[in-house]
Every structure is written in C-alpha cells, then in structure tokens.
Design a protein around this motif. Structure first.
Motif, PDB file in Angstrom:
ATOM      1  N   ASP A 187      13.411  50.360  12.507  1.00 27.64           N
ATOM      2  CA  ASP A 187      13.100  50.824  13.863  1.00 27.64           C
ATOM      3  C   ASP A 187      11.924  50.040  14.448  1.00 27.64           C
ATOM      4  O   ASP A 187      11.944  49.663  15.631  1.00 27.64           O
ATOM      5  CB  ASP A 187      12.767  52.318  13.847  1.00 27.64           C
ATOM      6  CG  ASP A 187      13.982  53.189  13.556  1.00 27.64           C
ATOM      7  OD1 ASP A 187      15.119  52.690  13.735  1.00 27.64           O
ATOM      8  OD2 ASP A 187      13.796  54.356  13.155  1.00 27.64           O
ATOM      9  N   LEU A 188      10.913  49.793  13.619  1.00 31.38           N
ATOM     10  CA  LEU A 188       9.742  49.036  14.082  1.00 31.38           C
ATOM     11  C   LEU A 188      10.140  47.601  14.439  1.00 31.38           C
ATOM     12  O   LEU A 188       9.687  47.053  15.450  1.00 31.38           O
ATOM     13  CB  LEU A 188       8.670  49.038  13.003  1.00 31.38           C
ATOM     14  CG  LEU A 188       7.393  48.247  13.297  1.00 31.38           C
ATOM     15  CD1 LEU A 188       6.672  48.829  14.505  1.00 31.38           C
ATOM     16  CD2 LEU A 188       6.475  48.246  12.071  1.00 31.38           C
ATOM     17  N   ARG A 247      13.083  46.518  15.419  1.00 35.92           N
ATOM     18  CA  ARG A 247      13.853  46.524  16.671  1.00 35.92           C
ATOM     19  C   ARG A 247      12.922  46.692  17.865  1.00 35.92           C
ATOM     20  O   ARG A 247      13.073  46.017  18.886  1.00 35.92           O
ATOM     21  CB  ARG A 247      14.876  47.668  16.648  1.00 35.92           C
ATOM     22  CG  ARG A 247      15.979  47.508  15.623  1.00 35.92           C
ATOM     23  CD  ARG A 247      17.058  48.547  15.854  1.00 35.92           C
ATOM     24  NE  ARG A 247      18.014  48.573  14.732  1.00 35.92           N
ATOM     25  CZ  ARG A 247      17.964  49.447  13.742  1.00 35.92           C
ATOM     26  NH1 ARG A 247      17.010  50.380  13.711  1.00 35.92           N
ATOM     27  NH2 ARG A 247      18.860  49.398  12.757  1.00 35.92           N
ATOM     28  N   GLU A 248      11.958  47.580  17.720  1.00 33.33           N
ATOM     29  CA  GLU A 248      10.991  47.837  18.794  1.00 33.33           C
ATOM     30  C   GLU A 248      10.219  46.576  19.158  1.00 33.33           C
ATOM     31  O   GLU A 248       9.948  46.302  20.334  1.00 33.33           O
ATOM     32  CB  GLU A 248      10.041  48.946  18.357  1.00 33.33           C
ATOM     33  CG  GLU A 248       8.909  49.256  19.309  1.00 33.33           C
ATOM     34  CD  GLU A 248       7.914  50.222  18.698  1.00 33.33           C
ATOM     35  OE1 GLU A 248       6.697  49.991  18.836  1.00 33.33           O
ATOM     36  OE2 GLU A 248       8.353  51.215  18.071  1.00 33.33           O
ATOM     37  N   ARG A 249       9.855  45.794  18.141  1.00 31.22           N
ATOM     38  CA  ARG A 249       9.053  44.596  18.370  1.00 31.22           C
ATOM     39  C   ARG A 249       9.899  43.347  18.619  1.00 31.22           C
ATOM     40  O   ARG A 249       9.358  42.303  18.986  1.00 31.22           O
ATOM     41  CB  ARG A 249       8.154  44.331  17.155  1.00 31.22           C
ATOM     42  CG  ARG A 249       7.090  45.378  16.910  1.00 31.22           C
ATOM     43  CD  ARG A 249       6.277  45.040  15.670  1.00 31.22           C
ATOM     44  NE  ARG A 249       5.751  43.671  15.700  1.00 31.22           N
ATOM     45  CZ  ARG A 249       4.649  43.309  16.330  1.00 31.22           C
ATOM     46  NH1 ARG A 249       3.944  44.223  16.993  1.00 31.22           N
ATOM     47  NH2 ARG A 249       4.242  42.047  16.302  1.00 31.22           N
ATOM     48  N   GLY A 250      11.181  43.442  18.389  1.00 31.19           N
ATOM     49  CA  GLY A 250      12.025  42.269  18.527  1.00 31.19           C
ATOM     50  C   GLY A 250      11.784  41.244  17.436  1.00 31.19           C
ATOM     51  O   GLY A 250      11.901  40.031  17.662  1.00 31.19           O
ATOM     52  N   SER A 251      11.469  41.706  16.240  1.00 34.14           N
ATOM     53  CA  SER A 251      11.194  40.798  15.120  1.00 34.14           C
ATOM     54  C   SER A 251      12.449  40.032  14.735  1.00 34.14           C
ATOM     55  O   SER A 251      13.555  40.571  14.738  1.00 34.14           O
ATOM     56  CB  SER A 251      10.682  41.592  13.909  1.00 34.14           C
ATOM     57  OG  SER A 251       9.491  42.270  14.221  1.00 34.14           O
ATOM     58  N   ARG A 259      -1.926  50.885  14.198  1.00 34.74           N
ATOM     59  CA  ARG A 259      -0.922  51.936  14.294  1.00 34.74           C
ATOM     60  C   ARG A 259      -0.608  52.437  12.902  1.00 34.74           C
ATOM     61  O   ARG A 259      -0.577  51.652  11.954  1.00 34.74           O
ATOM     62  CB  ARG A 259       0.345  51.390  14.972  1.00 34.74           C
ATOM     63  CG  ARG A 259       1.494  52.367  15.109  1.00 34.74           C
ATOM     64  CD  ARG A 259       2.663  51.682  15.801  1.00 34.74           C
ATOM     65  NE  ARG A 259       3.824  52.542  15.917  1.00 34.74           N
ATOM     66  CZ  ARG A 259       5.000  52.157  16.427  1.00 34.74           C
ATOM     67  NH1 ARG A 259       5.133  50.907  16.851  1.00 34.74           N
ATOM     68  NH2 ARG A 259       6.016  53.003  16.487  1.00 34.74           N
ATOM     69  N   ILE A 297       2.351  54.684  10.968  1.00 34.74           N
ATOM     70  CA  ILE A 297       3.661  55.308  11.097  1.00 34.74           C
ATOM     71  C   ILE A 297       3.846  56.311   9.966  1.00 34.74           C
ATOM     72  O   ILE A 297       3.738  55.957   8.788  1.00 34.74           O
ATOM     73  CB  ILE A 297       4.777  54.248  11.047  1.00 34.74           C
ATOM     74  CG1 ILE A 297       4.621  53.268  12.218  1.00 34.74           C
ATOM     75  CG2 ILE A 297       6.152  54.909  11.076  1.00 34.74           C
ATOM     76  CD1 ILE A 297       5.595  52.107  12.163  1.00 34.74           C
ATOM     77  N   CYS A 315      -0.238  49.470  10.104  1.00 33.00           N
ATOM     78  CA  CYS A 315       0.179  48.287  10.857  1.00 33.00           C
ATOM     79  C   CYS A 315      -1.040  47.585  11.454  1.00 33.00           C
ATOM     80  O   CYS A 315      -1.890  48.230  12.097  1.00 33.00           O
ATOM     81  CB  CYS A 315       1.143  48.679  11.969  1.00 33.00           C
ATOM     82  SG  CYS A 315       2.581  49.630  11.404  1.00 33.00           S
TER      83      CYS A 315
END
Length: 270
Positions: free
Chosen positions: A117-118, A120-124, A231, A233, A245
């Motif tokens: 999820d992280l 995808r959120e960051r576009g890694s 951050r 999580i 993070c």
C-alpha cells in the motif's frame, strides 16, 4: 570492537572470573570442581556482564544459557561430528547474527500488504529488502506489485538459497547474495529492513548518504536511534508491528543536528 568479538569477550570474562575464584577455593579444599555449579555461575556472571554492557535481550539469553547448556550437552556423550554439523548449519542460517547482530526475522503477510500500500501511494518502482532471509516479504510483495521491481539481499548462504528457490518463478523479484554495507542504495526508491537495534545507527547514516531524493527507508520495529521518523505505520497484526519511515532529507538534517549536539562529547553517530 566487532559485535562477535564483543560477545566472545563478555563470555570469556565471565569464564575467567568464575574459574579464578573457583579453582583456588576448591584447590585449598582438595576437591574437584563441581562443574554443574561452575557452569551455572558462569552463565549468571555472563548475564550480569551482558546486562551491564546493554546487550540486546537475545544476547543476554545466549550468555546466560551458553555455559549451563554446554555442560548439560557434554553429559550426553554425543560424537563431536554432530556438533560440527550443527555449527555449520547454524552458520549457514544465522550468519547475520554472528557478523552483525542481525538475527533471522521473518516479515509476515500483513507487513507485506502494508508495504505494498505504501509503495502504491508513493509510486515506487524499485524496492530493496535488506536482509531478505527466505523471501518472506519479497514473495508476497512481488505478487502484489507485478509492475514493480522487488530486489532483496541476504548474506546467510542457506537462507539465501531457500529464498532463491522461493522466488524462482517470480519475474519481477531477485534475491542477491552479499554484504548490505557494500550495497549502494541509490538505485532504489524504497528500502525495507527488518534487522535489529544494533545496526540501525549505521543504516540511518548509509540511507542519508545514498538514498535518492525521492527515496524512503522503512524499518520494521527498529527505529534509527538519532532520528524521529517522518511517519510510523501501524500494521495492525498480532505482533503490533510498526514501520518507521524516513526520507533521506530528514535523515541528513537530523544526522547533522545529532553530530553537532554530540561532537563535544566525542560520542556522535557519524
């Protein structure tokens, strides 16, 4: 002093102290050493030394149990070859615990889902798992993110081999063998670790120096000691896992502040 040398020194100091007291005492009484009691005394002394020197809890447990267990096993009259085989197998699996105080921790599927999820959120686009073990994070993460490259690095031969076999059918995942400290982090925009408290100081410095500007260091359970996470999580699993993070910019800023604050004492993290 290297971590392995430090632990050997603590155990040797406990043996030396106990024997230097026990041998003269029982020698004056013309009695043989009661090795069961001596072993227990060595274990207790080693535990005290490990506690006073603030070793991790698992090292305290090892120091407390090593001598008593060695005496107990010696009573079983086991052929020496079995001990050699056990030592080789443990080294093949737990090499990281000896070389860098990094035991084998396995990331669970809930952690892999949170990391996906992280990402995808960051576009890694390129993820690296440092100390990947048997691919317990890589495998589910690569399946969840088929468009993302998920690399791993492991330095224990047997766990590396098991991880390679586990990932053999996964086109977007590869597990390399090598030393994390000689691996450049610059080619990855998300670096994940599940190590131990011992190397986090140095890993924080490495990430500050090598991660790209848009990169992120994610540490499972163990924070960088001199840095506040950007951050945290909460995974919500049974372990109550927390992912710390850190952006490289934040690490560089906090590292500079820590060095400036501690420079006068000579005990800075750089």
């Amino acid at each position: 002093m290297p971590a392995s040398s430090r632990q050997l020194a603590l155990q040797f100091a406990a043996v030396l102290l106990v024997l230097s007291l026990a041998w003269p005492y029982y020698g004056m009484k013309a009695e043989l050493l009661p090795w069961d009691q001596v072993a227990l005394a060595i274990g207790a002394t080693a535990l005290v030394f490990a506690t006073l020197s603030r070793q991790a809890w698992w090292w305290r447990l090892i120091h407390a149990c090593f001598a008593p267990l060695a005496w107990a096993v010696a009573q079983l009259d086991i052929a020496p070859g079995w001990f050699l085989l056990a030592f080789i197998l443990m080294l093949l699996v737990y090499r990281g615990a000896v070389s860098g105080q990094v035991p084998l921790y396995l990331s669970n599927r809930e952690t892999a889902a949170a990391l996906a999820d992280l990402a995808r959120e960051r576009g890694s686009r390129r993820i690296l798992d440092l100390g990947a073990g048997i691919g317990s994070l890589q495998a589910p993460l690569a399946r969840a993110l088929p468009e993302v490259r998920v690399d791993g690095l492991e330095n224990a031969p047997l766990t590396w081999l098991l991880g390679r076999l586990r990932l053999s059918g996964q086109a977007n995942a590869a597990l390399g063998y090598g030393d994390m400290w000689r691996t450049d982090l610059a080619g990855h925009d998300l670096v994940y670790t599940f190590l131990s408290p011992e190397p986090m100081d140095w890993l924080g410095q490495k990430a500050a120096a090598e991660l790209p500007a848009d990169g992120l260091l994610v540490s499972n359970s163990f924070p960088v000691p001199w840095a506040e996470a950007d951050r945290i999580i909460e995974v919500g699993d049974r372990r109550r896992t927390r992912l710390y993070c850190y952006t490289p910019e934040s690490l560089r800023t906090q590292l500079a502040a820590a060095v400036a604050a501690e420079d006068a004492s000579g005990d800075n993290p750089a």
